[in-house]
Design an enzyme around this catalytic site. Structure first.
Site, PDB file in Angstrom:
ATOM      1  N   HIS A   1      -5.505 -35.892   7.492  1.00 13.76           N
ATOM      2  CA  HIS A   1      -6.603 -35.179   8.151  1.00 13.76           C
ATOM      3  C   HIS A   1      -6.404 -35.391   9.646  1.00 13.76           C
ATOM      4  O   HIS A   1      -5.962 -36.473  10.058  1.00 13.76           O
ATOM      5  CB  HIS A   1      -7.972 -35.771   7.829  1.00 13.76           C
TER       6      HIS A   1
ATOM      7  N   GLU B   1      -9.378 -26.350  -2.096  1.00 11.06           N
ATOM      8  CA  GLU B   1      -9.535 -27.448  -3.069  1.00 11.06           C
ATOM      9  C   GLU B   1     -10.957 -27.439  -3.622  1.00 11.06           C
ATOM     10  O   GLU B   1     -11.893 -27.874  -2.957  1.00 11.06           O
ATOM     11  CB  GLU B   1      -9.230 -28.783  -2.370  1.00 11.06           C
TER      12      GLU B   1
ATOM     13  N   ASP C   1      -3.869 -37.987  -4.516  1.00  8.88           N
ATOM     14  CA  ASP C   1      -5.105 -38.195  -3.763  1.00  8.88           C
ATOM     15  C   ASP C   1      -5.929 -39.220  -4.544  1.00  8.88           C
ATOM     16  O   ASP C   1      -6.975 -38.907  -5.095  1.00  8.88           O
ATOM     17  CB  ASP C   1      -5.863 -36.874  -3.591  1.00  8.88           C
TER      18      ASP C   1
ATOM     19  N   ASP D   1     -17.102 -39.505  -8.331  1.00 13.49           N
ATOM     20  CA  ASP D   1     -15.712 -39.213  -7.977  1.00 13.49           C
ATOM     21  C   ASP D   1     -14.920 -40.523  -7.888  1.00 13.49           C
ATOM     22  O   ASP D   1     -15.143 -41.325  -6.988  1.00 13.49           O
ATOM     23  CB  ASP D   1     -15.749 -38.496  -6.616  1.00 13.49           C
TER      24      ASP D   1
ATOM     25  N   ASP E   1      -3.485 -32.082  -6.189  1.00 11.60           N
ATOM     26  CA  ASP E   1      -3.976 -33.440  -5.928  1.00 11.60           C
ATOM     27  C   ASP E   1      -4.046 -34.183  -7.261  1.00 11.60           C
ATOM     28  O   ASP E   1      -4.903 -33.901  -8.112  1.00 11.60           O
ATOM     29  CB  ASP E   1      -5.369 -33.406  -5.270  1.00 11.60           C
TER      30      ASP E   1
ATOM     31  N   GLU F   1      -7.519 -30.479  -8.124  1.00 11.18           N
ATOM     32  CA  GLU F   1      -7.455 -31.948  -8.226  1.00 11.18           C
ATOM     33  C   GLU F   1      -7.943 -32.412  -9.598  1.00 11.18           C
ATOM     34  O   GLU F   1      -8.991 -31.971 -10.067  1.00 11.18           O
ATOM     35  CB  GLU F   1      -8.305 -32.583  -7.122  1.00 11.18           C
TER      36      GLU F   1
ATOM     37  N   HIS G   1     -11.576 -33.571  -9.810  1.00 11.31           N
ATOM     38  CA  HIS G   1     -12.629 -32.599  -9.554  1.00 11.31           C
ATOM     39  C   HIS G   1     -12.947 -31.750 -10.785  1.00 11.31           C
ATOM     40  O   HIS G   1     -14.120 -31.561 -11.121  1.00 11.31           O
ATOM     41  CB  HIS G   1     -12.249 -31.721  -8.368  1.00 11.31           C
TER      42      HIS G   1
ATOM     43  N   ASP H   1     -11.262 -41.099  -8.204  1.00  7.34           N
ATOM     44  CA  ASP H   1      -9.937 -41.143  -7.547  1.00  7.34           C
ATOM     45  C   ASP H   1      -9.041 -42.250  -8.102  1.00  7.34           C
ATOM     46  O   ASP H   1      -8.413 -43.001  -7.340  1.00  7.34           O
ATOM     47  CB  ASP H   1     -10.080 -41.326  -6.022  1.00  7.34           C
TER      48      ASP H   1
ATOM     49  N   MET I   1       1.613 -31.716   4.050  1.00  7.60           N
ATOM     50  CA  MET I   1       0.320 -30.999   4.042  1.00  7.60           C
ATOM     51  C   MET I   1      -0.568 -31.562   5.143  1.00  7.60           C
ATOM     52  O   MET I   1      -0.469 -32.738   5.492  1.00  7.60           O
ATOM     53  CB  MET I   1      -0.347 -31.187   2.670  1.00  7.60           C
TER      54      MET I   1
ATOM     55  N   ASP J   1      -7.380 -38.799  10.700  1.00  5.07           N
ATOM     56  CA  ASP J   1      -6.609 -39.952  10.208  1.00  5.07           C
ATOM     57  C   ASP J   1      -5.497 -40.292  11.187  1.00  5.07           C
ATOM     58  O   ASP J   1      -5.013 -41.426  11.244  1.00  5.07           O
ATOM     59  CB  ASP J   1      -5.880 -39.656   8.873  1.00  5.07           C
TER      60      ASP J   1
ATOM     61  N   LYS K   1     -14.309 -28.435  -5.787  1.00  6.50           N
ATOM     62  CA  LYS K   1     -14.932 -29.686  -6.271  1.00  6.50           C
ATOM     63  C   LYS K   1     -16.380 -29.360  -6.610  1.00  6.50           C
ATOM     64  O   LYS K   1     -17.038 -28.650  -5.849  1.00  6.50           O
ATOM     65  CB  LYS K   1     -14.850 -30.758  -5.176  1.00  6.50           C
TER      66      LYS K   1
HETATM   67  C1  GCO Z   1     -12.372 -35.820  -2.044  1.00 10.44           C
HETATM   68  C2  GCO Z   1     -11.242 -34.866  -1.754  1.00 10.44           C
HETATM   69  C3  GCO Z   1     -10.531 -35.168  -0.478  1.00 10.44           C
HETATM   70  C4  GCO Z   1      -9.618 -34.042  -0.059  1.00 10.44           C
HETATM   71  C5  GCO Z   1      -9.079 -34.253   1.306  1.00 10.44           C
HETATM   72  C6  GCO Z   1      -8.082 -33.202   1.683  1.00 10.44           C
HETATM   73  O1  GCO Z   1     -12.826 -35.822  -3.173  1.00 10.44           O
HETATM   74  O2  GCO Z   1     -12.798 -36.539  -1.157  1.00 10.44           O
HETATM   75  O3  GCO Z   1     -10.379 -34.890  -2.843  1.00 10.44           O
HETATM   76  O4  GCO Z   1      -9.811 -36.366  -0.632  1.00 10.44           O
HETATM   77  O5  GCO Z   1      -8.554 -33.902  -0.960  1.00 10.44           O
HETATM   78  O6  GCO Z   1     -10.110 -34.272   2.196  1.00 10.44           O
HETATM   79  O7  GCO Z   1      -8.726 -32.054   1.985  1.00 10.44           O
HETATM   80 MN    MN Z   2      -8.382 -34.148  -3.011  1.00 11.45          MN
HETATM   81 MN    MN Z   3     -11.237 -35.809  -4.592  1.00 10.71          MN
END
Ligand code: GCO
Ligand code: MN
Ligand code: MN
Length: 385
Positions: A54, A181, A287, A255, A245, A217, A220, A257, A88, A57, A183
């Site tokens: 990002h 993306e 991710d 969420d 992702d 993802e 998601h 991850d 990316m 970041d 979600k």
């Molecule tokens: C989340 C998302 C993020 C995005 C990232 C890239 O659930 O927080 O998956 O991690 O992937 O911001 O756009």
């Molecule tokens: Mn993501």
């Molecule tokens: Mn995510």
């Protein structure tokens, strides 16, 4: 079986993933910030291929142009030295309180304009770093109060933003495509473009649909109770898999991850089998984040686990495809008969032939598709039996 990653595997990680601080809604950070250049060197050591970021970041938000330029140049130098690719880029449109009502869909016009400006600034950086994909995750695009935004108007503004961004890329001649993306929720109560299906339909309404695809993802779709495998399959069918992702997730939770391949084994097995047999040649981008109680070298063990699980599943799916018992069970399930067109195109002959057929529906109903046999072979394969 090879479980050590190589560059050709195209494994990529975001700066915010392995380096996640372990902050959550109930507690402070449990880990320290990792310098982006140090991060890239470690990625190179563990056999990864790409890195994503990002804007915030990589370059200090709100810092002067010269400070940001210095941070970017230092990062570029590390990419050159390690051979790690910038696979990316994306914009942080969720962290700063200015985005609390949304970014491209905030009710405040100046916030919307600022969100587009912030994105364009980073698209220019992405172009400089050679990133071929720009991800659009709508972090704050959504509502808790449905009466606060007319959904169709919010979608008009979302489309307006994407049309503008596509025009910018086309105008500048950048070799960049966008990947939305989806979600369903988190951080908003209800997000706009909540699933792969919603996003695919939205793309068809854009001015440059060919420039926009998806970044689905695992977590998601799974949060929404959907099969990620089915979502990716339809994305591929629509030729819209521009990025992916990978992580893991339990249905019906926040969420999470999780480390890729650590949770939903059957869906992951089918997913990897699908990706390996597809034309998708983009990054296998993780991710995910280490468990909050992990520190130090443990975060690199986590990263290696993501890649290791992918490679194991890839190997197992190859074995599965070569297994004669699987082939036989697929015959019983009539997997290959689905490839035959049902009626073909509409002609008078096709119509007459269809309407004249006498179907013996009693015997059709009595068939055994033997799906338990086929599914047990999937399970045996995953178990290694
Ligand atoms: C989340 C998302 C993020 C995005 C990232 C890239 O659930 O927080 O998956 O991690 O992937 O911001 O756009
Ligand atoms: Mn993501
Ligand atoms: Mn995510």
């Amino acid at each position: 079986m090879r479980v050590t990653p190589e560059r050709e595997d195209r494994f990529a990680f975001g700066l915010w993933t392995i380096g996640n601080l372990g902050r959550d809604a109930f507690g402070e950070a449990t880990r320290e910030v990792i310098d982006p250049c140090e991060f890239v060197r470690r990625l190179s050591d563990i056999g990864a291929w790409g890195v994503s970021f990002h804007d915030d970041d990589l370059m200090s938000a709100g810092a002067s142009e010269s400070v940001r330029r210095g941070e970017l140049d230092r990062f570029k130098k590390t990419l050159d030295e390690t051979g790690i690719v910038c696979s990316m880029a994306t914009t942080n449109l969720f962290w700063h309180p200015v985005f609390k009502d949304g970014a491209f869909t905030s009710n405040d016009r100046n916030v919307r304009r600022y969100a587009i400006q912030k994105t364009i600034r980073n698209i220019d950086v992405a172009a400089e770093l050679g990133a071929p994909t720009y991800v659009l995750w709508g972090g704050r695009e959504g509502v808790e109060t449905p009466a606060s935004k007319e959904p169709s108007v919010a979608l008009d503004r979302y489309k307006e933003a994407l049309d503008f961004l596509c025009s910018h890329v086309a105008e500048k001649g950048y070799n960049i495509k966008f990947a939305i993306e989806p979600k369903p929720n988190e951080p908003r109560g209800d997000a706009f473009l909540p699933t792969v299906g919603h996003a695919l339909a939205f793309i068809n309404e854009l001015e440059f649909p060919e420039m926009v695809g998806l970044n689905p993802e695992v977590a998601h779709e799974t949060m929404a109770g959907l099969s990620f495998f089915q979502a990716v399959a339809q994305t591929l069918w629509s030729e819209k898999l521009f990025h992916i992702d990978l992580n893991d997730q339990k249905i019906g939770r926040f969420d999470q991850d999780l480390r890729f391949g650590s949770e939903g084994l059957k869906d992951n097995f089918m997913l990897v089998r699908l990706l390996e047999s597809s034309t998708y040649a983009g990054p296998k981008h993780f991710d995910a984040r280490p468990y909050r109680n992990v520190r130090g070298e443990g975060i690199w063990t986590f990263a290696e686990g993501c890649m290791r699980n992918y490679l194991i599943l890839a190997d197992k799916s190859k074995e599965f495809n070569e297994n004669a018992a699987v082939k036989a069970a697929m015959e019983k399930a009539k997997v290959f008969e689905l490839e035959q067109p049902t009626v073909g195109g509409y002609t008078e002959k096709a119509l007459n032939s269809l309407m004249d057929t006498q179907f013996d529906i009693d015997s059709l109903a009595k068939q055994n598709f033997a799906n338990d046999e086929l599914d047990q072979l999937v399970i045996d394969q995953i178990f290694g039996v």
